[in-house]
Scaffold this active site. Structure first.
Site, short mmCIF file in Angstrom:
data_model
loop_
_atom_site.label_atom_id
_atom_site.label_comp_id
_atom_site.label_asym_id
_atom_site.label_seq_id
_atom_site.Cartn_x
_atom_site.Cartn_y
_atom_site.Cartn_z
CG ASP A 121 -13.65 -6.84 3.02
OD1 ASP A 121 -13.33 -6.07 3.95
OD2 ASP A 121 -14.12 -6.43 1.94
CG ASP A 125 -2.52 -20.34 -0.49
OD1 ASP A 125 -1.90 -20.28 0.60
OD2 ASP A 125 -2.11 -21.03 -1.44
CE LYS A 151 1.36 -18.13 -2.06
NZ LYS A 151 0.43 -19.27 -2.04
CG ASP A 200 -8.01 -4.67 2.02
OD1 ASP A 200 -8.93 -4.12 2.66
OD2 ASP A 200 -8.00 -4.75 0.78
CE1 TYR A 206 -3.48 -2.68 0.70
CE2 TYR A 206 -4.63 -0.66 1.22
CZ TYR A 206 -4.65 -2.00 0.92
OH TYR A 206 -5.86 -2.64 0.83
C1 IPM Z 1 -10.19 -1.00 4.33
C2 IPM Z 1 -10.52 -0.47 2.96
C3 IPM Z 1 -9.37 0.42 2.49
C4 IPM Z 1 -8.12 -0.43 2.46
C5 IPM Z 1 -9.61 1.10 1.14
C6 IPM Z 1 -10.89 1.90 1.13
C7 IPM Z 1 -8.45 1.95 0.72
O1 IPM Z 1 -10.77 -1.51 2.08
O2 IPM Z 1 -10.02 -0.19 5.25
O3 IPM Z 1 -10.13 -2.23 4.47
O4 IPM Z 1 -7.87 -1.13 1.49
O5 IPM Z 1 -7.37 -0.39 3.43
MG MG Z 2 -10.77 -3.43 2.98
#
Ligand code: IPM
Ligand code: MG
Length: 356
Positions: free
Chosen positions: A252, A224, A192, A248, A143
């Site tokens: 999710d 993975d 990884k 990240d 990032y």
């Molecule tokens: C998160 C989001 C951010 C990230 C995006 C919006 C830049 O997905 O906070 O997880 O990737 O960190």
């Molecule tokens: Mg995210």
């Protein structure tokens, strides 16, 4: 003078609606637990681009640095999709993480009892108390690495770099081990290392740090495999520590296992006590302004703020208990179930205040 100065970065889309509910709950908690809060607002993301031309104005950084803690809604939306990469709302988000030194991102994935049926995973797999804490490195890796575009054989190409230094890995590992010590003393480091050089250094460094935490049971997993294990048997995890990009993605996934991305809070911590607290979901431009957004992730982020930055543990516990209680009977549309009462964003905020 107020006990705490909080900067609000309401952001875009549903950001303002959900932050307003979180503020209401924080005010109620302040009244109940006898402390005072003073707020200041600053611009971040698309609203900042509209007002100032850039997603992260210097004034926003200064205000955040001068406060005890920051509450963030969400940033971004289709309106700003044509901005150049370094001027997108998301660049503002990465910018504030970097500027405030928020290297440690805590993303707990917890199942609230009443929400169990909202999880797409079978009951017997999640069990009664799935509780995974993802500790994501937040100010390094791909990032923040070098990037660029160039021509390769006359064709456009683009590149990004994943790089971690030993001190960067050490400090995030320490946060994760400290968290594990306060929980079930199990830490999974995700990398990884079968492919990436940066992951091999990650693994080696985490093993070094583990020598200071003999009580914590450490294991390593390829990313993975971890993605698979999270749906196969989420109960095996206590704390997961991983890089910015893997965190990240896995967070999710873990949020969905817990029922809804609309429920999950996060804390981003620096070396000092300044922290930034935000829901892990996005700005949901499709439902912005409709009053149907779920404010609970932001309200739960306030609970994390009370715990990690303001040392008001009782208020934090009370907010979490209030959320759990309200969920038994009332739901926003994203987590609605037959037989319960469907409520708006604002009503949800009011109900949590009342349950407090
Ligand atoms: C998160 C989001 C951010 C990230 C995006 C919006 C830049 O997905 O906070 O997880 O990737 O960190
Ligand atoms: Mg995210």
């Amino acid at each position: 003078m107020a006990d705490y100065k909080i900067t609000l970065l309401k952001g875009d889309g549903i950001g303002p609606e959900i932050v307003n509910q979180a503020v209401k709950v924080l005010d109620k908690a302040a009244e109940k637990f006898d402390f005072t809060v003073e707020y200041d607002e600053a611009l971040l993301g698309g609203c900042a681009i509209d007002a100032t031309g850039v997603p992260l104005p210097q004034e926003t950084i200064d205000k955040c640095k001068a406060s005890d803690s920051v509450i963030l809604g969400a940033v971004g939306g289709p309106k700003w999709d044509n901005q150049p990469g370094n001027n997108r709302p998301e660049a503002g988000l990465l910018g504030i993480r970097g500027a405030l030194g928020l290297f440690a991102n805590l993303r707990p994935s917890v199942i609230f009892g009443p929400l169990k049926s909202a999880s797409p995973i079978k009951d017997e797999i999640i069990g009664d108390n799935m509780n995974v804490l993802i500790v994501r490195e937040l100010t390094g890796g791909i990032y923040f690495g070098e990037r660029g575009t160039k021509l390769v054989d006359g064709e456009p190409a683009a590149w990004d770099t994943e790089m971690y230094s030993v001190p960067e890995i050490e400090r995030i590992a320490r946060v994760a081990f400290d968290m594990a010590m306060k929980r079930n003393k199990k830490l999974t480091s995700v990398d990884k290392a079968n492919v990436l050089e940066s992951s091999r250094l990650w693994r080696k460094t985490v093993i070094e740090v583990s020598k200071d935490y003999p009580e914590v049971e450490l294991n390593h997993m390829y990313v993975d495999n971890c993605a698979m294990q999270l749906v196969r048997n989420p109960k095996q995890f206590d704390v997961i520590v991983t890089s910015n990009i893997f965190g990240d993605i896995l967070s999710d996934e873990a949020s969905m296992i817990a029922g809804s991305i609309g429920m999950l809070a996060s804390a981003s911590l620096s070396e000092g006590k300044l922290g930034l607290y935000e829901p892990i979901h996005g700005s949901a431009p499709d439902i912005a302004g409709l009053g149907i957004a779920n404010p609970l992730a932001t309200i739960l982020s306030v609970a994390m703020m009370l715990r990690y930055s303001l040392n008001q543990n009782k208020a934090a516990d009370a907010i979490e208990a209030a959320v759990s209680k309200v969920l038994e009977t009332h739901r926003t549309p994203d987590i609605y179930e037959e037989g319960l009462t469907k409520v708006s964003c604002e009503e949800m905020g009011d109900l949590v205040c009342k349950a407090l």
